[in-house]
Design an enzyme around this catalytic site. Sequence first.
Site, PDB file in Angstrom:
ATOM      1  N   CYS A 224       0.813  -1.215   0.000  1.00 50.25           N
ATOM      2  CA  CYS A 224       0.000   0.000   0.000  1.00 50.25           C
ATOM      3  C   CYS A 224       0.846   1.264   0.000  1.00 50.25           C
ATOM      4  O   CYS A 224       1.531   1.564  -0.957  1.00 50.25           O
ATOM      5  CB  CYS A 224      -0.944  -0.008   1.200  1.00 50.25           C
ATOM      6  SG  CYS A 224      -2.023  -1.461   1.278  1.00 50.25           S
ATOM      7  N   HIS A 465      -4.722   2.598  -5.294  1.00 56.20           N
ATOM      8  CA  HIS A 465      -3.310   2.742  -5.641  1.00 56.20           C
ATOM      9  C   HIS A 465      -2.744   3.970  -4.946  1.00 56.20           C
ATOM     10  O   HIS A 465      -3.440   4.980  -4.770  1.00 56.20           O
ATOM     11  CB  HIS A 465      -3.155   2.869  -7.160  1.00 56.20           C
ATOM     12  CG  HIS A 465      -1.738   2.845  -7.624  1.00 56.20           C
ATOM     13  ND1 HIS A 465      -0.905   1.770  -7.401  1.00 56.20           N
ATOM     14  CD2 HIS A 465      -1.000   3.771  -8.284  1.00 56.20           C
ATOM     15  CE1 HIS A 465       0.290   2.034  -7.918  1.00 56.20           C
ATOM     16  NE2 HIS A 465       0.259   3.238  -8.458  1.00 56.20           N
TER      17      HIS A 465
END
Length: 1103
Positions: A224, A465
């Site tokens: 992440c 994203h």
Amino acid sequence: MNHQQQQQQQQKAGEQQLSEPEDMEMEAGDTDDPPRITQNPVINGNVALSDGHSNAEEDMEDDTSWRSEATFQFTVERFSRLSESVLSPPCFVRNLPWKIMVMPRFYPDRPHQKSVGFFLQCNAESDSTSWSCHAQAVLKIINYRDDDKSFSRRISHLFFHKENDWGFSNFMAWSEVTDPEKGFIDDDKVTFEVFVQADAPHGVAWDSKKHTGYVGLKNQGATCYMNSLLQTLFFTNQLRKAVYMMPTEGDDSSKSVPLALQRVFYELQHSDKPVGTKKLTKSFGWETLDSFMQHDVQELCRVLLDNVENKMKGTCVEGTIPKLFRGKMVSYIQCKEVDYRSDRREDYYDIQLSIKGKKNIFESFVDYVAVEQLDGDNKYDAGEHGLQEAEKGVKFLTLPPVLHLQLMRFMYDPQTDQNIKINDRFEFPEQLPLDEFLQKTDPKDPANYILHAVLVHSGDNHGGHYVVYLNPKGDGKWCKFDDDVVSRCTKEEAIEHNYGGHDDDLSVRHCTNAYMLVYIRESKLSEVLQAVTDHDIPQQLVERLQEEKRIEAQKRKERQEAHLYMQVQIVAEDQFCGHQGNDMYDEEKVRYTVFKVLKNSSLAEFVQSLSQTMGFPQDQIRLWPMQARSNGTKRPAMLDNEADGSKTMIELSDNENPWTIFLETVDPELAASGATLPKFDKDHDVMLFLKMYDPKTRSLNYCGHIYTPISCKIRDLLPVMCDRAGFIQDTSLILYEEVKPNLTERIQDYDVSLDKALDELMDGDIIVFQKDDPENDNSELPTAKEYFRDLYHRVDVIFCDKTIPNDPGFVVTLSNRMNYFQVAKTVAQRLNTDPMLLQFFKSQGYRDGPGNPLRHNYEGTLRDLLQFFKPRQPKKLYYQQLKMKITDFENRRSFKCIWLNSQFREEEITLYPDKHGCVRDLLEECKKAVELGDEASGRLRLLEIVSYKIIGVHQEDELLECLSPATSRTFRIEEIPLDQVNIDKENEMLITVAHFHKEVFGTFGIPFLLRIHQGEHFREVMKRIQSLLDIQEKEFEKFKFAIVMMGRHQYINEDEYEVNLKDFEPQPGNMSHPRPWLGLDHFNKAPKRSRYTYLEKAIKIHN
């Protein structure tokens, strides 16, 4: 959409200057049927290029093919005669070829209608399938009369090999474009223009170092926001310098967080390729990457900096992190009517700003320091002054050089009971003045901040994203760090494009926006962003990291060349000594000497190398490869050095890798005198191994090997056996052939030759012998045959205590022919307990844990219990020690419940009542397990609790079979108070009392039963509640009381209400509904999560 499909709408040129994209009109090209490029000389295109860079970006790259944006045109001549697709010459942006695609479009259902198809194509001629590039573009048809009337439409698309063109099938109606009055066509020429802005592509040869001077971080997957955070910390140069200076010489390279951070920073500074982070996350002590999924960037940043700060203590860089990131604030409460003020100074390392309903960062700061009024029901407890109206707020005393601002884009939504992402527009400036929020300002050092980093998330709460935009030198030249790809970008891309909210051009909700900002104080900019050179990195750290690189490169080379080599495992004869099993050695315990050998090297070359390594001349060694026989055994076989010397190792090993070889050598005591191995005739001799079995000790003794002619009689070997075993000559011996596991044949006739006495005589056969002694009959295993049979059934079993989580257990060697009692007896001896006080459990097949219990009269064998384990899998059973005999215990059931003691404290207990018994039996068992109060009734009752509310009291004659446990409910046993033993049903009642705060569905705490009297004043009820809960008067004043029925509550006027028992009875006709209950409305000061919920683990770095 496919540009070959027919469209249902037609766009008119005069309606708007910049149209909105319509889903049914924005299309991808047909990759299965690419457009044919017309070569007709009548139709041609002229391309006019213009650099779309602004002045601020002219110095980004000399090579314009790597630019991020461009404007180019394509003029189609004799447009009215256009009948097929036509492509412009390429314009290179991000080093990818972009082309304008124009085509006429027809509609089968409307033959008289025709439109202009206008698409942007990217990298269409590439054979690669892994590339992708996200871009935004404006497609425009130029109006040669008035450019303001040019018709344009906007697209945003991720281009990749299957969708390498995107645009509009009916960009404009053909009639509109070809109408001379409209101004789009001049001399049968139409000019098409595209302005394209592209991100750096993925999956292509993009050299981040060349184009930006920086490199990215590899994406591990599921990490992440970590890459964004690491880049942000890396470009906090003062921190980077301090990290380099941390002493890590003696640190474990796999567990040291500072060393792993040094490694990442060093590689980011020196590498030309993207840098990996697996060693860093491994140093955190995390077995999986789940921690990233469950927590946010603020938590990781905080624990990572805390970890580094703690390890900086006592070093030359101690205090660096507080110096950079720590600010101070004061939380205050000021009473309005009395002279009382409470101040609490606090340190902070980041600031969480609310963005919901805020326009920009200034409004968020105003909200952060806003004064909260404490009045009404929310008055402040000012000690001796009692409850007072007051003002509550915070003020900033100092702001740190590096200011981390966490934008609260992810919030809990009580309506949906889940976290949501707030995509609202929220503006933040490049320069941020914060003097107005400081309690005291310094004119010489104003709190003016420069934006350094923008951390961005694209997607929703469930995924997306992460990228970071960085202003590395604080000079307004921005770069985008998208994992492994780094590219230059404009200031607008870094700042304005990440405000979030609506896009004016696309009318779609932006899910791409900033969630964290990093500002640097202008006066500290040069200090925080000071240049970091190689001189700032300790030499010993450089040498260590370079040595790591060298070792990794060597290992990588070995892996690449591994297919050229094979392993040869040499086992010496000393490994056979002490072996108590079948064959010559235990493959899991043997210590090999391992050689890495080229597969194509010859046997002669290997023997020469082996001779030199082992220190024996070649005539003092002989090789015997271990060969697998059809019966499952593995024995040495002959290898002819002379005949096979020129053959390759891989050929001789028959592709076996690793290849195991028994190395026969001359006795070391004789080797020095030059003794050589005796000659071995492979056609007439055989090599046998000898073992001696001792029934008294139930053990095997290795007695070496012998060469003997095949024609030799068994009797001729007896003197050798006596000599090797240390027996006097002519000792009577019993001989066996060890054929395979569980098959040991006695040799009856000693006067026959070996090939007749032994089954299928081969090199490596084993003869086991023992004394022929009548005293052997007294042994538990009197013969070698019985020893090997027992060995065949022998099994090591791990026994783990079921009541101890992750108990490593202990190992007991058993026979798989044992029955239940024999196993229980053996384990009981190990535990020094009675076999009848043990209960055993099978191991679950699908996971490591106890399964169903075994009954004490189980009729199977241990083999039956272990049959589902794989051959080499550790065999495991579970047990628990009992306080009663297993025969009695099996007639009982396990009943987990809560015991409420006399101090009004809950504890979880497990009782074992008769499984066919009733509640009365359960209560009697409970009396044996708990201590009752001295001044109580001595009688118990069983309550059922759901959602912290008592829903019933179970009768003593109710069968336990009817009480099935469930995760949603709990059973509680408590002693009946003296005042509740006898209830006057006409004038008294037991009611349920439960705690809640504002919402009656949000119950918490320990519910209880309370006796009330008809007509008594409610103040008397309140006194009993206060006494039971042992609450101070000031705290109890904050309680409110309500009668709750059917999810609705009605507050009680404490001064006027007199108890009416009917208020607590079910409504007539609704007797099946729950009774009304008395609710205590007050704030829950206990921890929010109870013992009934799974605790969410805090993110933690373990090393």
